[in-house]
Scaffold this motif. Structure first.
Motif, PDB file in Angstrom:
ATOM      1  N   GLY A  89      13.932  -3.641   4.677  1.00 27.98           N
ATOM      2  CA  GLY A  89      13.989  -4.109   3.292  1.00 27.98           C
ATOM      3  C   GLY A  89      13.536  -5.536   3.133  1.00 27.98           C
ATOM      4  N   LEU A  90      14.053  -6.173   2.096  1.00 27.47           N
ATOM      5  CA  LEU A  90      13.580  -7.513   1.780  1.00 27.47           C
ATOM      6  C   LEU A  90      14.085  -8.550   2.778  1.00 27.47           C
ATOM      7  CD1 LEU A  90      13.763  -7.407  -2.112  1.00 27.47           C
ATOM      8  CD2 LEU A  90      11.776  -7.111  -0.644  1.00 27.47           C
TER       9      LEU A  90
ATOM     10  N   ARG B 108       4.611  -6.514   8.366  1.00 26.33           N
ATOM     11  CA  ARG B 108       4.441  -5.414   7.415  1.00 26.33           C
ATOM     12  C   ARG B 108       3.238  -4.539   7.738  1.00 26.33           C
ATOM     13  NH1 ARG B 108       6.532  -8.005   1.632  1.00 26.33           N
ATOM     14  NH2 ARG B 108       8.285  -9.114   2.583  1.00 26.33           N
TER      15      ARG B 108
ATOM     16  N   TRP C 216       5.688   0.479   2.718  1.00 28.08           N
ATOM     17  CA  TRP C 216       6.948   1.217   2.782  1.00 28.08           C
ATOM     18  C   TRP C 216       6.871   2.644   2.273  1.00 28.08           C
ATOM     19  CZ3 TRP C 216       6.324  -3.117  -0.424  1.00 28.08           C
ATOM     20  CH2 TRP C 216       6.192  -2.833  -1.777  1.00 28.08           C
TER      21      TRP C 216
ATOM     22  N   HIS D 201      -1.247 -15.279  -5.660  1.00 30.95           N
ATOM     23  CA  HIS D 201      -1.396 -13.936  -6.218  1.00 30.95           C
ATOM     24  C   HIS D 201      -2.349 -14.030  -7.404  1.00 30.95           C
ATOM     25  CE1 HIS D 201       1.901 -12.720  -3.653  1.00 30.95           C
ATOM     26  NE2 HIS D 201       1.806 -11.480  -4.079  1.00 30.95           N
TER      27      HIS D 201
ATOM     28  N   GLU E  74       2.356  -8.816 -11.254  1.00 34.14           N
ATOM     29  CA  GLU E  74       1.374  -8.072 -10.444  1.00 34.14           C
ATOM     30  C   GLU E  74       1.730  -6.593 -10.323  1.00 34.14           C
ATOM     31  OE1 GLU E  74       3.639 -10.016  -9.353  1.00 34.14           O
ATOM     32  OE2 GLU E  74       4.648  -9.016  -7.679  1.00 34.14           O
ATOM     33  N   TRP E  75       2.916  -6.226 -10.795  1.00 32.22           N
ATOM     34  CA  TRP E  75       3.341  -4.820 -10.809  1.00 32.22           C
ATOM     35  C   TRP E  75       3.045  -4.157 -12.154  1.00 32.22           C
ATOM     36  CZ3 TRP E  75       6.390  -1.344  -7.558  1.00 32.22           C
ATOM     37  CH2 TRP E  75       6.419  -1.754  -6.220  1.00 32.22           C
TER      38      TRP E  75
ATOM     39  N   TRP F 136       5.139 -13.070  -9.123  1.00 32.30           N
ATOM     40  CA  TRP F 136       4.081 -13.500  -8.186  1.00 32.30           C
ATOM     41  C   TRP F 136       2.778 -13.673  -8.945  1.00 32.30           C
ATOM     42  CZ3 TRP F 136       5.791 -14.413  -3.205  1.00 32.30           C
ATOM     43  CH2 TRP F 136       7.022 -13.851  -2.844  1.00 32.30           C
TER      44      TRP F 136
ATOM     45  N   TYR G 155      -3.889 -11.902   2.332  1.00 32.18           N
ATOM     46  CA  TYR G 155      -2.891 -10.873   1.986  1.00 32.18           C
ATOM     47  C   TYR G 155      -3.670  -9.598   1.729  1.00 32.18           C
ATOM     48  CZ  TYR G 155       0.273  -8.252  -1.155  1.00 32.18           C
ATOM     49  OH  TYR G 155       1.035  -7.282  -1.768  1.00 32.18           O
TER      50      TYR G 155
ATOM     51  N   PHE H 277       1.025 -19.367  -1.025  1.00 32.39           N
ATOM     52  CA  PHE H 277       0.722 -17.970  -1.300  1.00 32.39           C
ATOM     53  C   PHE H 277       0.017 -17.971  -2.657  1.00 32.39           C
ATOM     54  CE2 PHE H 277       3.269 -13.778  -0.315  1.00 32.39           C
ATOM     55  CZ  PHE H 277       2.113 -13.170   0.103  1.00 32.39           C
TER      56      PHE H 277
ATOM     57  N   TRP I 298      -1.795 -10.832   6.200  1.00 31.60           N
ATOM     58  CA  TRP I 298      -0.456 -10.640   5.611  1.00 31.60           C
ATOM     59  C   TRP I 298      -0.445  -9.308   4.885  1.00 31.60           C
ATOM     60  CZ3 TRP I 298       3.636 -10.191   2.446  1.00 31.60           C
ATOM     61  CH2 TRP I 298       4.729 -11.059   2.585  1.00 31.60           C
TER      62      TRP I 298
ATOM     63  N   ARG J 210      10.781  -2.569   8.208  1.00 34.80           N
ATOM     64  CA  ARG J 210      11.080  -3.986   8.200  1.00 34.80           C
ATOM     65  C   ARG J 210      12.463  -4.289   7.621  1.00 34.80           C
ATOM     66  NH1 ARG J 210       9.549  -6.026   2.443  1.00 34.80           N
ATOM     67  NH2 ARG J 210       7.952  -4.496   1.959  1.00 34.80           N
TER      68      ARG J 210
ATOM     69  N   HIS K  64      -4.299  -6.514  -4.109  1.00 35.37           N
ATOM     70  CA  HIS K  64      -2.873  -6.219  -4.294  1.00 35.37           C
ATOM     71  C   HIS K  64      -2.682  -4.723  -4.518  1.00 35.37           C
ATOM     72  CE1 HIS K  64       1.353  -6.807  -5.605  1.00 35.37           C
ATOM     73  NE2 HIS K  64       1.294  -7.810  -4.751  1.00 35.37           N
ATOM     74  N   HIS K  65      -1.459  -4.326  -4.914  1.00 34.75           N
ATOM     75  CA  HIS K  65      -1.154  -2.889  -5.015  1.00 34.75           C
ATOM     76  C   HIS K  65      -2.062  -2.165  -6.021  1.00 34.75           C
ATOM     77  CE1 HIS K  65       2.206  -4.336  -2.818  1.00 34.75           C
ATOM     78  NE2 HIS K  65       3.114  -4.405  -3.770  1.00 34.75           N
TER      79      HIS K  65
ATOM     80  N   ASP L 154       1.171  -5.832   3.173  1.00 29.21           N
ATOM     81  CA  ASP L 154       2.290  -5.557   2.264  1.00 29.21           C
ATOM     82  C   ASP L 154       2.137  -4.119   1.776  1.00 29.21           C
ATOM     83  OD1 ASP L 154       4.575  -6.071   0.780  1.00 29.21           O
ATOM     84  OD2 ASP L 154       3.570  -7.242  -0.770  1.00 29.21           O
TER      85      ASP L 154
ATOM     86  N   GLU M   9      11.679 -11.786   1.985  1.00 25.25           N
ATOM     87  CA  GLU M   9      11.036 -11.997   0.679  1.00 25.25           C
ATOM     88  C   GLU M   9      12.079 -12.440  -0.339  1.00 25.25           C
ATOM     89  OE1 GLU M   9       8.196  -9.035  -0.468  1.00 25.25           O
ATOM     90  OE2 GLU M   9       8.690  -9.212  -2.586  1.00 25.25           O
TER      91      GLU M   9
HETATM   92  O1  H79 Z   1       3.246  -9.330  -3.503  1.00 27.83           O
HETATM   93  C1  H79 Z   1       4.565  -9.598  -3.862  1.00 27.83           C
HETATM   94  C2  H79 Z   1       5.217  -8.414  -4.506  1.00 27.83           C
HETATM   95  O2  H79 Z   1       4.409  -7.822  -5.493  1.00 27.83           O
HETATM   96  C3  H79 Z   1       5.413  -7.492  -3.354  1.00 27.83           C
HETATM   97  N1  H79 Z   1       5.596  -8.347  -2.208  1.00 27.83           N
HETATM   98  C4  H79 Z   1       5.438  -9.708  -2.652  1.00 27.83           C
HETATM   99  C5  H79 Z   1       4.912 -10.601  -1.565  1.00 27.83           C
HETATM  100  C6  H79 Z   1       6.531  -6.613  -3.584  1.00 27.83           C
HETATM  101  N2  H79 Z   1       6.388  -5.365  -3.661  1.00 27.83           N
HETATM  102  N3  H79 Z   1       7.540  -4.802  -3.856  1.00 27.83           N
HETATM  103  N4  H79 Z   1       8.421  -5.714  -3.913  1.00 27.83           N
HETATM  104  C7  H79 Z   1       7.849  -6.864  -3.759  1.00 27.83           C
HETATM  105  C8  H79 Z   1       9.799  -5.385  -4.090  1.00 27.83           C
HETATM  106  C9  H79 Z   1       9.935  -3.988  -3.634  1.00 27.83           C
HETATM  107  C10 H79 Z   1      11.026  -3.563  -3.053  1.00 27.83           C
HETATM  108  C11 H79 Z   1      11.190  -2.200  -2.661  1.00 27.83           C
HETATM  109 FE1  H79 Z   1      11.575  -1.682  -0.813  1.00 27.83          FE
HETATM  110  C12 H79 Z   1      10.219  -1.293  -2.249  1.00 27.83           C
HETATM  111  C13 H79 Z   1      12.442  -1.580  -2.659  1.00 27.83           C
HETATM  112  C14 H79 Z   1      12.266  -0.282  -2.109  1.00 27.83           C
HETATM  113  C15 H79 Z   1      10.883  -0.100  -1.866  1.00 27.83           C
HETATM  114  C16 H79 Z   1      10.734  -2.914   0.501  1.00 27.83           C
HETATM  115  C17 H79 Z   1      10.845  -1.655   1.074  1.00 27.83           C
HETATM  116  C18 H79 Z   1      12.036  -3.331   0.192  1.00 27.83           C
HETATM  117  C19 H79 Z   1      12.885  -2.302   0.561  1.00 27.83           C
HETATM  118  C20 H79 Z   1      12.160  -1.275   1.097  1.00 27.83           C
END
Ligand code: H79
Length: 560
Positions: free
Chosen positions: A225-226, A218, A190, A20, A41-42, A266, A133, A18, A185, A223, A90-91, A187, A243
């Motif tokens: 959650g994790l 996804r 949610w 990122h 990445e957040w 990541w 991705y 993977f 892939w 899904r 990405h996001h 993502d 995850e």
């Molecule tokens: O790219 C990496 C992360 O940035 C991304 N996925 C991986 C591969 C990621 N995004 N969010 N997260 C990881 C954690 C987020 C969890 C949550 Fe939920 C989002 C908690 C509540 C909303 C996903 C949906 C888990 C539970 C519900």
């Protein structure tokens, strides 16, 4: 194209990289001079940055002058990986390819080069499979909804369909201009705007452009959650995506892939040095293979385009191990034993078993409880001096190991059996005090439940249809008092059902002070017959809040 055919290389491949990489990579966790907690990445969300300011500030910093697609692909290849999945977007919405649909892309950075094009070519040249991705959630696109709370750009309720149109047009670029793409892939599915209907349309769209492509779950909603499996019928997607976690009993009947970081982020972050050891990662690969899954292991390149040396070292170690022991991983199937064995893991290829010995006894034995087959031959992979000899024991096979371990992390014993492996189910018996303890570690679980090693309990009970089961067998009949040991958080009470054979018992489990605060509650009385296996099953009768409870054990104590 038929699913079995489409999935063939993926099921065989087992191990992928993977990547990122984006605007957050040069930022390395820092925004406006401050290092922000959370995944690299957040960053936009962690720092509550203004999306427009984020974009305008970081575009000019993206200049990975050391980026070398051939080198990245070679590192993946030498690690024994069979495929590569990279963040096309990405996001934060930044596009790593030259997109005609936005200026928020690599062409607008000082670097300019189409990173996706170079990488796809290099990855294929190494004989590996290429995956994209793609984040559905997009924090900067003006039409994506919902907005981050601090984002004051006006929202137009009709904008979301326009956003999906944009995303589909971008997917068309990614799936028509870069040759064959093997995995998509998704993502960030949610948030409330993404629906099952959008998922279906997107899945259809992607497959119309690349009929052989493998799409993760996804793309759709729900899904769980994790834990990452599809939780509703008719959900789209070819494989589940746990995850940062390895499911307790795998996902029987489903294809799945655990994605995981080597440290805690990541996208690259300067301040994250919490690296898992090579030993841990090799053992995780064995654990995943023993449960029938794939391992997608992340690298977060630095802003200059180089891989962190810590990642490179771990990949080298994994590659060295796989060059010797690869046949115990690639193309294998899940272990025929119902749960992990205390000394390591097992994979299977036809009538051959591969024993992944984590703790090699200097002069000792490892047991295969319940294995019925005659063993034709036993050998230790990659060693001229170490030996494995086999003897029958009561209800199974005992393997004696002699000589030093060929590998300090995981040594592999190859057992050729007569015929397909046949393993008798194992039953839990009474201890010397007459009590029968069904503990979390021995549970067979379905749904979202995960075994947690910290407090030895079953956690992540977020899906109410999840179950934990044990099989018990007692020499004499008797009446037993059933109790459960559990923990929970304040305001989180629930009712549990414990089924013993055909008898259903239930009890209310009052809220506890925290996930580490365990208590025992009596559930009721039950009669156990002699000498026949009886199934004990726990499930939630009430819909979980954050999660149902953390269950440590179900105990049956002789009743007077
Ligand atoms: O790219 C990496 C992360 O940035 C991304 N996925 C991986 C591969 C990621 N995004 N969010 N997260 C990881 C954690 C987020 C969890 C949550 Fe939920 C989002 C908690 C509540 C909303 C996903 C949906 C888990 C539970 C519900």
């Amino acid at each position: 194209m038929d699913k079995t055919q489409r999935m063939q290389w993926w099921r065989h491949g087992r191990f992928g990289m993977f990547i990122h990489f984006g605007l957050y990579s040069p930022a390395a966790g820092t925004w406006q001079g401050k290092d922000w907690p959370g995944a690299g990445e957040w960053l936009l969300t962690n720092a509550k940055a203004d999306p427009v300011e984020y974009r305008n500030t970081l575009l000019s910093t993206f200049n990975p002058v050391k980026f070398n697609a051939v080198e990245w692909a070679q590192i993946a290849k030498d690690a024994g990986m069979q495929y590569v999945v990279i963040t096309t977007k990405h996001h934060d919405g930044f596009c790593l390819w030259q997109s005609e649909l936005t200026d928020y892309d690599v062409a607008s950075t000082p670097f300019k080069r189409d990173i996706m094009k170079e990488l796809a070519q290099a990855v294929r040249a190494e004989g590996l499979h290429m995956g994209w991705y793609h984040s559905i959630m997009d924090w900067t696109h003006p039409d994506y909804l919902p907005r981050r709370e601090w984002d004051s750009r006006p929202a137009d309720p009709l904008s979301f369909p326009r956003y999906v149109q944009y995303m589909h047009a971008q997917l068309k670029e990614l799936l028509t201009k870069y040759g064959r793409i093997d995995v998509l892939w998704f993502d960030g599915e949610w948030e409330s705007t993404w629906t099952h209907d959008w998922g279906k349309r997107t899945d259809d769209w992607v497959r119309s452009l690349q009929p052989q492509i493998i799409v993760n779950n996804r793309v759709d909603t729900g899904r769980a959650g994790l834990a990452g499996f599809a939780s509703h019928d008719g959900a789209r997607g070819d494989f589940g995506t746990p995850e940062q976690t390895i499911p307790n009993n795998g996902m029987p009947g489903q294809d799945w892939e655990t994605c995981m970081t080597m440290n805690d982020t990541w996208g690259f972050k300067d301040s994250d040095s919490n690296w898992k050891s090579s030993r841990t990662l090799i053992r995780m690969l064995c654990d995943i293979a023993s449960k029938g899954g794939n391992f997608l292991l992340n690298v977060g390149p630095r802003g200059d385009g180089s891989f962190p040396p810590e990642s490179v070292q771990r990949l080298k170690d994994m590659g060295a191990w796989l060059r010797v022991n690869g046949k115990s991983i690639y193309g294998t199937q899940a272990s025929p034993f119902p749960r992990p064995l205390p000394w390591g893991r097992v994979t299977r290829a036809g009538s051959t078993l591969y024993l992944h010995v984590f703790d090699w006894p200097a002069q000792g034995t490892i047991d295969l409880p319940g294995l019925h087959n005659r063993v034709v031959s036993a050998s230790v992979i990659g060693s001229d001096s170490a030996r494995a000899t086999v003897a029958r024991m009561e209800g199974g096979v005992r393997v004696s190991l002699a000589g030093s371990a060929p590998h300090s992390d995981v040594s592999v014993v190859e057992l050729v059996l007569e015929g397909e492996p046949h393993v008798e189910p194992q039953h839990i018996g009474a201890g010397s005090d007459g009590r029968v303890t069904c503990s979390a570690a021995d549970a067979h679980t379905t749904g979202s439940i995960q075994y947690e090693t910290r407090f030895h309990n079953l956690g992540f009970w977020t899906d109410p249809t999840s179950t934990a089961t044990w099989s018990i067998k007692l020499p004499t009949a008797g009446r037993y008092a059933v109790s459960v040991e559990y923990s929970s958080i304040p305001h989180c009470a629930g009712e549990i059902q414990v089924t013993v054979g055909a008898q259903k018992l239930s009890a209310v489990l009052p809220a506890r002070g925290g996930w580490e605060d365990f208590a025992t509650v009596q559930v009721g009385l039950t009669d156990i017959p002699a000498a026949v296996p009886v199934l004990v099953e726990a499930r939630a009768l009430t819909k979980p809040g954050e999660a149902f409870v953390n269950l440590r054990s179900v105990t049956l104590a002789p009743a007077k």
